[in-house]
Motif scaffolding. Structure first.
Motif, PDB file in Angstrom:
ATOM      1  N   GLN A 165       0.829  -1.212   0.000  1.00 56.62           N
ATOM      2  CA  GLN A 165       0.000   0.000   0.000  1.00 56.62           C
ATOM      3  C   GLN A 165       0.858   1.253   0.000  1.00 56.62           C
ATOM      4  OE1 GLN A 165      -2.808  -0.319   3.235  1.00 56.62           O
ATOM      5  NE2 GLN A 165      -3.647  -2.234   2.435  1.00 56.62           N
ATOM      6  N   GLU A 166       1.962   1.242   0.746  1.00 49.52           N
ATOM      7  CA  GLU A 166       2.855   2.391   0.768  1.00 49.52           C
ATOM      8  C   GLU A 166       3.459   2.624  -0.616  1.00 49.52           C
ATOM      9  OE1 GLU A 166       5.746   1.805   3.798  1.00 49.52           O
ATOM     10  OE2 GLU A 166       4.308   1.939   5.450  1.00 49.52           O
ATOM     11  N   ALA A 167       3.796   1.538  -1.299  1.00 52.57           N
ATOM     12  CA  ALA A 167       4.360   1.664  -2.647  1.00 52.57           C
ATOM     13  C   ALA A 167       3.306   2.168  -3.628  1.00 52.57           C
ATOM     14  CB  ALA A 167       4.912   0.312  -3.111  1.00 52.57           C
ATOM     15  N   ILE A 168       2.082   1.695  -3.487  1.00 52.20           N
ATOM     16  CA  ILE A 168       0.992   2.146  -4.355  1.00 52.20           C
ATOM     17  C   ILE A 168       0.764   3.641  -4.188  1.00 52.20           C
ATOM     18  CG2 ILE A 168      -1.509   1.992  -4.761  1.00 52.20           C
ATOM     19  CD1 ILE A 168      -1.311  -0.977  -4.006  1.00 52.20           C
ATOM     20  N   ALA A 169       0.870   4.124  -2.959  1.00 48.84           N
ATOM     21  CA  ALA A 169       0.637   5.542  -2.670  1.00 48.84           C
ATOM     22  C   ALA A 169       1.628   6.451  -3.387  1.00 48.84           C
ATOM     23  CB  ALA A 169       0.693   5.792  -1.161  1.00 48.84           C
ATOM     24  N   GLN A 170       2.770   5.897  -3.788  1.00 51.02           N
ATOM     25  CA  GLN A 170       3.778   6.697  -4.482  1.00 51.02           C
ATOM     26  C   GLN A 170       3.522   6.783  -5.986  1.00 51.02           C
ATOM     27  OE1 GLN A 170       5.945   8.311  -2.494  1.00 51.02           O
ATOM     28  NE2 GLN A 170       4.817   7.273  -0.850  1.00 51.02           N
ATOM     29  N   LEU A 171       2.570   5.986  -6.492  1.00 46.12           N
ATOM     30  CA  LEU A 171       2.281   5.994  -7.922  1.00 46.12           C
ATOM     31  C   LEU A 171       1.444   7.206  -8.302  1.00 46.12           C
ATOM     32  CD1 LEU A 171       1.146   2.269  -8.381  1.00 46.12           C
ATOM     33  CD2 LEU A 171       3.369   3.229  -9.014  1.00 46.12           C
ATOM     34  N   PRO A 172       1.513   7.654  -9.559  1.00 49.55           N
ATOM     35  CA  PRO A 172       0.578   8.676 -10.033  1.00 49.55           C
ATOM     36  C   PRO A 172      -0.848   8.176  -9.841  1.00 49.55           C
ATOM     37  CG  PRO A 172       2.365   8.375 -11.603  1.00 49.55           C
ATOM     38  CD  PRO A 172       2.496   7.262 -10.597  1.00 49.55           C
ATOM     39  N   THR A 173      -1.778   9.096  -9.643  1.00 48.47           N
ATOM     40  CA  THR A 173      -3.148   8.720  -9.291  1.00 48.47           C
ATOM     41  C   THR A 173      -3.781   7.754 -10.276  1.00 48.47           C
ATOM     42  OG1 THR A 173      -3.489  10.823  -8.147  1.00 48.47           O
ATOM     43  CG2 THR A 173      -5.459   9.593  -8.787  1.00 48.47           C
ATOM     44  N   ARG A 174      -3.622   8.009 -11.573  1.00 47.31           N
ATOM     45  CA  ARG A 174      -4.281   7.150 -12.552  1.00 47.31           C
ATOM     46  C   ARG A 174      -3.665   5.743 -12.569  1.00 47.31           C
ATOM     47  NH1 ARG A 174      -9.192   8.553 -14.035  1.00 47.31           N
ATOM     48  NH2 ARG A 174      -9.068   8.484 -16.296  1.00 47.31           N
ATOM     49  N   GLN A 175      -2.381   5.644 -12.294  1.00 44.75           N
ATOM     50  CA  GLN A 175      -1.768   4.326 -12.166  1.00 44.75           C
ATOM     51  C   GLN A 175      -2.292   3.612 -10.925  1.00 44.75           C
ATOM     52  OE1 GLN A 175       2.524   4.183 -12.539  1.00 44.75           O
ATOM     53  NE2 GLN A 175       2.540   5.644 -14.236  1.00 44.75           N
ATOM     54  N   GLN A 176      -2.476   4.373  -9.837  1.00 48.55           N
ATOM     55  CA  GLN A 176      -3.060   3.797  -8.630  1.00 48.55           C
ATOM     56  C   GLN A 176      -4.431   3.206  -8.932  1.00 48.55           C
ATOM     57  OE1 GLN A 176      -3.401   6.660  -5.497  1.00 48.55           O
ATOM     58  NE2 GLN A 176      -1.266   7.316  -5.625  1.00 48.55           N
ATOM     59  N   GLN A 177      -5.266   4.016  -9.604  1.00 50.44           N
ATOM     60  CA  GLN A 177      -6.620   3.584  -9.895  1.00 50.44           C
ATOM     61  C   GLN A 177      -6.631   2.341 -10.780  1.00 50.44           C
ATOM     62  OE1 GLN A 177      -7.937   7.583 -11.315  1.00 50.44           O
ATOM     63  NE2 GLN A 177      -9.739   7.147 -10.075  1.00 50.44           N
ATOM     64  N   ALA A 178      -5.840   2.365 -11.841  1.00 47.81           N
ATOM     65  CA  ALA A 178      -5.804   1.226 -12.758  1.00 47.81           C
ATOM     66  C   ALA A 178      -5.356  -0.039 -12.031  1.00 47.81           C
ATOM     67  CB  ALA A 178      -4.879   1.522 -13.935  1.00 47.81           C
ATOM     68  N   PHE A 179      -4.335   0.104 -11.198  1.00 48.14           N
ATOM     69  CA  PHE A 179      -3.828  -1.059 -10.472  1.00 48.14           C
ATOM     70  C   PHE A 179      -4.854  -1.580  -9.467  1.00 48.14           C
ATOM     71  CE2 PHE A 179      -1.784  -3.009  -6.813  1.00 48.14           C
ATOM     72  CZ  PHE A 179      -1.069  -4.022  -7.423  1.00 48.14           C
ATOM     73  N   MET A 180      -5.424  -0.681  -8.675  1.00 50.47           N
ATOM     74  CA  MET A 180      -6.365  -1.108  -7.644  1.00 50.47           C
ATOM     75  C   MET A 180      -7.624  -1.734  -8.244  1.00 50.47           C
ATOM     76  SD  MET A 180      -4.952  -0.343  -4.697  1.00 50.47           S
ATOM     77  CE  MET A 180      -6.163  -0.056  -3.403  1.00 50.47           C
ATOM     78  N   LEU A 181      -8.135  -1.124  -9.311  1.00 46.91           N
ATOM     79  CA  LEU A 181      -9.351  -1.651  -9.931  1.00 46.91           C
ATOM     80  C   LEU A 181      -9.092  -2.991 -10.617  1.00 46.91           C
ATOM     81  CD1 LEU A 181     -10.770   1.661 -11.440  1.00 46.91           C
ATOM     82  CD2 LEU A 181     -11.762   0.342  -9.549  1.00 46.91           C
ATOM     83  N   ARG A 182      -7.932  -3.129 -11.242  1.00 47.92           N
ATOM     84  CA  ARG A 182      -7.634  -4.374 -11.949  1.00 47.92           C
ATOM     85  C   ARG A 182      -7.158  -5.464 -10.986  1.00 47.92           C
ATOM     86  NH1 ARG A 182      -7.835  -6.767 -15.176  1.00 47.92           N
ATOM     87  NH2 ARG A 182      -6.264  -6.844 -16.798  1.00 47.92           N
ATOM     88  N   ALA A 183      -6.175  -5.140 -10.143  1.00 52.66           N
ATOM     89  CA  ALA A 183      -5.561  -6.173  -9.319  1.00 52.66           C
ATOM     90  C   ALA A 183      -6.332  -6.463  -8.032  1.00 52.66           C
ATOM     91  CB  ALA A 183      -4.119  -5.777  -8.976  1.00 52.66           C
ATOM     92  N   TRP A 184      -6.846  -5.420  -7.387  1.00 56.23           N
ATOM     93  CA  TRP A 184      -7.525  -5.618  -6.108  1.00 56.23           C
ATOM     94  C   TRP A 184      -9.007  -5.926  -6.283  1.00 56.23           C
ATOM     95  CZ3 TRP A 184      -5.217  -5.403  -1.182  1.00 56.23           C
ATOM     96  CH2 TRP A 184      -3.864  -5.051  -1.183  1.00 56.23           C
ATOM     97  N   GLU A 185      -9.650  -5.237  -7.233  1.00 59.29           N
ATOM     98  CA  GLU A 185     -11.082  -5.451  -7.422  1.00 59.29           C
ATOM     99  C   GLU A 185     -11.395  -6.512  -8.469  1.00 59.29           C
ATOM    100  OE1 GLU A 185     -13.606  -4.452  -5.697  1.00 59.29           O
ATOM    101  OE2 GLU A 185     -12.342  -3.280  -4.351  1.00 59.29           O
ATOM    102  N   GLY A 186     -10.432  -6.802  -9.330  1.00 62.23           N
ATOM    103  CA  GLY A 186     -10.628  -7.845 -10.313  1.00 62.23           C
ATOM    104  C   GLY A 186     -11.443  -7.454 -11.529  1.00 62.23           C
ATOM    105  N   PHE A 187     -11.614  -6.138 -11.781  1.00 67.58           N
ATOM    106  CA  PHE A 187     -12.340  -5.698 -12.966  1.00 67.58           C
ATOM    107  C   PHE A 187     -11.498  -5.949 -14.212  1.00 67.58           C
ATOM    108  CE2 PHE A 187     -14.365  -2.699  -9.836  1.00 67.58           C
ATOM    109  CZ  PHE A 187     -15.646  -3.223  -9.929  1.00 67.58           C
ATOM    110  N   ASP A 188     -12.166  -6.243 -15.328  1.00 66.90           N
ATOM    111  CA  ASP A 188     -11.435  -6.401 -16.572  1.00 66.90           C
ATOM    112  C   ASP A 188     -11.095  -5.022 -17.136  1.00 66.90           C
ATOM    113  OD1 ASP A 188     -13.784  -5.421 -17.779  1.00 66.90           O
ATOM    114  OD2 ASP A 188     -14.480  -7.415 -18.331  1.00 66.90           O
ATOM    115  N   THR A 189     -10.324  -5.014 -18.224  1.00 71.22           N
ATOM    116  CA  THR A 189      -9.863  -3.746 -18.801  1.00 71.22           C
ATOM    117  C   THR A 189     -11.027  -2.879 -19.268  1.00 71.22           C
ATOM    118  OG1 THR A 189      -7.778  -4.760 -19.505  1.00 71.22           O
ATOM    119  CG2 THR A 189      -8.411  -2.724 -20.593  1.00 71.22           C
TER     120      THR A 189
END
Length: 204
Positions: free
Chosen positions: A139-163
């Motif tokens: 989570q600390e590493a994610i917080a260092q990412l640009p916002t849109r990268q954070q969102q893409a990663f969290m939605l894809r990897a954590w929530e499991g949404f497709d592209t």
């Protein structure tokens, strides 16, 4: 890690509305933790603001979509939450630059060069990062990412949404999602590599 969105039974709109409050309570219990992590990262660790954004999204979801199934709530909730975040970011940008209404304020980096990459599928963030890493370290590493990268990663990897669904939630192209997600994974691997004892190379 929470399980993926579960399938709900087929119900009539009236039945869905009558059970909306109970369903919303269960839905909130399931997604609040992950949504807060996402918003805290996006707001630079402002817990109070993150809480407000998440709560406002739940209120809007219940007010406008109580007749939708729980399965339909997942992308709807994150779409609303993304819109709330963008509104907050615009207000913050205007507050920081009082005369910014005279020019276009770019809050996102969706105009970045899109990479010609195959869509990556990472159902669990721990699948491509060392299992020994804690959730807090990730989570600390994610917080260092640009916002849109954070969102893409969290939605894809954590929530499991497709592209496709992630692009709809983020109001951008599928190509942008792939690029943001790819760059997020590369950045996380790099920033967390020193914590991974199984990577090659000397420890000296």
């Amino acid at each position: 890690m929470d399980s993926a969105p579960k399938q709900s039974r087929t119900e009539t709109p009236s039945a869905l509305k009558s059970t909306a409050e109970l369903r919303l309570k269960n839905f909130m219990n399931e997604v609040t933790g992950r949504a807060l992590v996402m918003m805290e990262s996006a707001t630079q660790g402002h817990h109070g603001i993150a809480m407000d954004l998440v709560q406002e999204a739940f209120i809007s979801l219940h007010k406008s979509y109580s007749d939708k199934t729980t399965d339909e709530w997942y992308p709807l909730f994150y779409t609303i939450l993304n819109n709330k975040l963008q509104d907050w970011r615009r207000k913050e940008a205007s507050r920081a630059q009082p005369f910014s209404f005279f020019k276009k304020v770019s809050l996102d980096d969706d105009d970045i060069e899109q990479l010609d990459i195959v869509d990556e599928s990472t159902p669990n963030p721990f699948d491509f990062l060392d299992q020994a890493l804690s959730a807090e370290e990730i989570q600390e590493a994610i917080a260092q990412l640009p916002t849109r990268q954070q969102q893409a990663f969290m939605l894809r990897a954590w929530e499991g949404f497709d592209t496709k669904t992630t692009a709809q939630i983020m109001s951008c192209t599928e190509g942008s999602v792939k690029t943001h997600y790819h760059r997020a994974i590369q950045a996380l691997r790099l920033s967390l590599s020193h914590m991974n004892p199984y990577k090659g190379g000397s420890s000296e």
